[in-house]
Write a protein that holds these residues in place. Structure first.
Motif, short mmCIF file in Angstrom:
data_model
loop_
_atom_site.label_atom_id
_atom_site.label_comp_id
_atom_site.label_asym_id
_atom_site.label_seq_id
_atom_site.Cartn_x
_atom_site.Cartn_y
_atom_site.Cartn_z
N ARG A 60 38.89 23.86 -30.18
CA ARG A 60 39.05 24.72 -29.02
C ARG A 60 39.43 26.13 -29.44
N VAL A 61 39.43 27.04 -28.50
CA VAL A 61 39.91 28.41 -28.68
C VAL A 61 41.06 28.61 -27.70
N VAL A 62 42.21 29.00 -28.23
CA VAL A 62 43.42 29.13 -27.41
C VAL A 62 43.80 30.60 -27.30
N ALA A 63 44.02 31.06 -26.08
CA ALA A 63 44.48 32.43 -25.85
C ALA A 63 45.96 32.54 -26.20
N LEU A 64 46.32 33.65 -26.82
CA LEU A 64 47.69 33.85 -27.27
C LEU A 64 48.40 34.92 -26.44
N PRO A 65 49.67 34.71 -26.11
CA PRO A 65 50.46 35.77 -25.49
C PRO A 65 50.62 36.93 -26.47
N ALA A 66 50.91 38.10 -25.94
CA ALA A 66 51.05 39.29 -26.79
C ALA A 66 52.13 39.10 -27.84
N ALA A 67 53.19 38.37 -27.51
CA ALA A 67 54.27 38.16 -28.47
C ALA A 67 53.79 37.40 -29.70
N ALA A 68 52.90 36.43 -29.50
CA ALA A 68 52.36 35.67 -30.63
C ALA A 68 51.41 36.54 -31.44
N VAL A 69 50.64 37.39 -30.76
CA VAL A 69 49.72 38.29 -31.47
C VAL A 69 50.51 39.26 -32.35
N GLU A 70 51.59 39.78 -31.81
CA GLU A 70 52.43 40.71 -32.58
C GLU A 70 53.02 40.03 -33.81
N ALA A 71 53.50 38.81 -33.65
CA ALA A 71 54.07 38.09 -34.79
C ALA A 71 53.01 37.81 -35.85
N LEU A 72 51.81 37.45 -35.41
CA LEU A 72 50.72 37.18 -36.35
C LEU A 72 50.28 38.44 -37.06
N HIS A 73 50.24 39.55 -36.36
CA HIS A 73 49.83 40.82 -36.96
C HIS A 73 50.72 41.17 -38.13
N GLU A 74 52.02 41.06 -37.95
CA GLU A 74 52.96 41.37 -39.03
C GLU A 74 52.86 40.35 -40.16
N HIS A 75 52.70 39.09 -39.78
CA HIS A 75 52.62 38.02 -40.79
C HIS A 75 51.37 38.17 -41.65
N LEU A 76 50.25 38.48 -41.05
CA LEU A 76 49.00 38.64 -41.80
C LEU A 76 49.11 39.77 -42.82
N ALA A 77 49.78 40.83 -42.42
CA ALA A 77 49.93 41.99 -43.32
C ALA A 77 50.87 41.68 -44.48
N ASP A 78 51.88 40.86 -44.23
CA ASP A 78 52.92 40.67 -45.24
C ASP A 78 52.73 39.43 -46.12
N TYR A 79 52.10 38.37 -45.59
CA TYR A 79 52.16 37.09 -46.31
C TYR A 79 50.80 36.41 -46.53
N VAL A 80 49.73 36.98 -46.02
CA VAL A 80 48.44 36.30 -46.11
C VAL A 80 47.49 37.06 -47.02
N GLU A 81 46.83 36.32 -47.92
CA GLU A 81 45.88 36.93 -48.83
C GLU A 81 44.67 37.46 -48.07
N ASP A 82 43.94 38.36 -48.73
CA ASP A 82 42.72 38.88 -48.13
C ASP A 82 41.64 37.81 -48.17
N GLY A 83 40.62 37.99 -47.37
CA GLY A 83 39.52 37.04 -47.37
C GLY A 83 39.57 36.15 -46.16
N PRO A 84 38.43 35.85 -45.55
CA PRO A 84 38.40 35.07 -44.31
C PRO A 84 38.89 33.64 -44.45
N GLU A 85 38.84 33.07 -45.65
CA GLU A 85 39.24 31.67 -45.84
C GLU A 85 40.70 31.50 -46.22
N ALA A 86 41.43 32.61 -46.33
CA ALA A 86 42.84 32.54 -46.73
C ALA A 86 43.65 31.80 -45.67
N LEU A 87 44.48 30.84 -46.13
CA LEU A 87 45.35 30.13 -45.20
C LEU A 87 46.39 31.08 -44.65
#
Length: 373
Positions: free
Chosen positions: A248-275
């Motif tokens: 499925r595709v789940v819509a996220l509240p803005a608060a979750a999007v904000e948390a993910l934005h910061e997390h992706l920048a700080d802790y996730v490797e580049d590349g589409p397959e990065a966990l």
């Protein structure tokens, strides 16, 4: 000398012993003899009449089929069934621990409802937790359903006892939004977003652990759930979600999007397959390792959530969605369930939403100039 007599179905004959033997040709083309002889010809003919009626009603099963041992049939059922790896391991565990040792030596035809009641009583009296006993019962029922409906070995499933397939589950706690953020703040920084996204998306642990960069669209504020990560006895394995509805595709509240934005920048490797969510060394998450790393029991207690499980974050998110006005069908989609049963659980937890509706009605009444009594 033995006497013979022809009849419409089957035949009977008198043996040298003076007893009577009954034989018939089954629907499968095999000639079978009654398992016992009879004192009179009439008794033998009555027995054939019963067999004929079973065939005409579609209730006849090969008598030798019921002699198959449950141990053999159950092992083959689990081995040949199309199951997710983790489900297969669970079934193997339940059968080996709770079913095989008690019932495995019995022929399928020898298992009666009384047998099931005695078996369940032994499990519970021996200290088996009720949830485990229920899971074992449901597995045995599924196995014997195949013996009835597909293999036509049994006429009826002995696992038809009311109430044995359920147990009382205490209501799980939900966290307030303040408690969710308090718990996120109490986590090591790399796990803060995991807590927030889990609470605001309603995704399962295995679905969160399997998320990759390509699954998140921050601009659209959505997360795609195409897979899960299952922890097996000897390995981790990526696979499809729990059911077809889990994709499925789940819509996220803005608060979750904000948390993910910061997390992706700080802790996730580049590349589409990065966990997206990994351990401190970049390895996929295991629930046990995660719990130890964050000192889960101590940490949840420190923010006023003693006894709170990670899965309760999903419960929190689903309850929040229900209280926000999500319909049953919408809840089913967010939760990844194909039936209404689980979604309806959250419909009971909307008393706060009901109060919000009442307050909104009150505002409308007041706005239209109607005075409250």
């Amino acid at each position: 000398m033995a006497a013979n007599r022809r009849r419409r179905f089957g035949n009977v004959r008198k043996l040298p012993s003076a007893r009577w033997q009954a034989r018939y040709l089954g629907p499968d083309g095999v000639m079978r003899t009654a398992p016992q002889t009879f004192a009179t010809e009439r008794q033998a003919e009555k027995w054939l009449t019963v067999i004929e009626s079973e065939i005409l009603r579609g209730e006849w099963v090969p008598p030798e089929a019921g002699e198959i041992l449950l141990s053999d049939y159950g092992d083959r059922w689990i081995r040949e069934r199309r199951l997710a790896p983790r489900t297969r391991q669970l079934y193997e565990y339940l059968f080996a621990l709770h079913i095989g040792p008690h019932l495995g030596h019995l022929a399928l035809a020898a298992i009666k409802p009384a047998t099931i009641r005695t078996w369940r009583g032994k499990l519970l009296n021996g200290g088996t937790p009720e949830p485990q006993a229920v899971k074992a019962y449901c597995l045995l029922r599924a196995i014997l359903n195949t013996a009835v409906r597909e293999d036509e070995i049994l006429r009826q499933n002995p696992c038809r006892i009311k109430g044995y397939d359920r147990y009382h589950t205490p209501e799980r706690p939900t966290a307030t939004i303040a408690q969710v953020y308090g718990l996120a703040d109490a986590m090591p920084a790399r796990f803060a977003a995991l807590i927030i996204v889990a609470a605001l998306s309603g995704l399962r642990w295995g679905e969160l652990a399997a998320l990759r960069r390509c699954d998140v669209d921050l601009d659209a504020a959505t997360v795609r759930v195409p897979r899960k990560l299952a922890a097996l006895k000897d390995r981790l394995e990526f696979g499809p979600p729990k059911s077809a509805a889990g994709v499925r595709v789940v819509a996220l509240p803005a608060a979750a999007v904000e948390a993910l934005h910061e997390h992706l920048a700080d802790y996730v490797e580049d590349g589409p397959e990065a966990l997206i969510f990994t351990g401190a060394k970049g390895a996929p998450l295991r629930s046990g390792n995660f719990g130890r790393a964050v000192k889960w029991t101590k940490t949840v207690a420190s923010v006023g959530l003693a006894g709170f499980h990670f899965h309760d974050l999903r419960h929190t998110g689903n309850t929040l969605a229900a209280a926000s006005g999500a319909s049953t069908r919408e809840l089913m989609h967010r939760m990844g369930h194909g039936t209404m049963r689980a979604a309806l659980i959250y419909q009971h937890a909307t008393s706060e939403r009901d109060r919000e509706i009442a307050r909104a009605m009150d505002r409308r009444i007041t706005g239209e100039g109607r005075r409250r009594p």
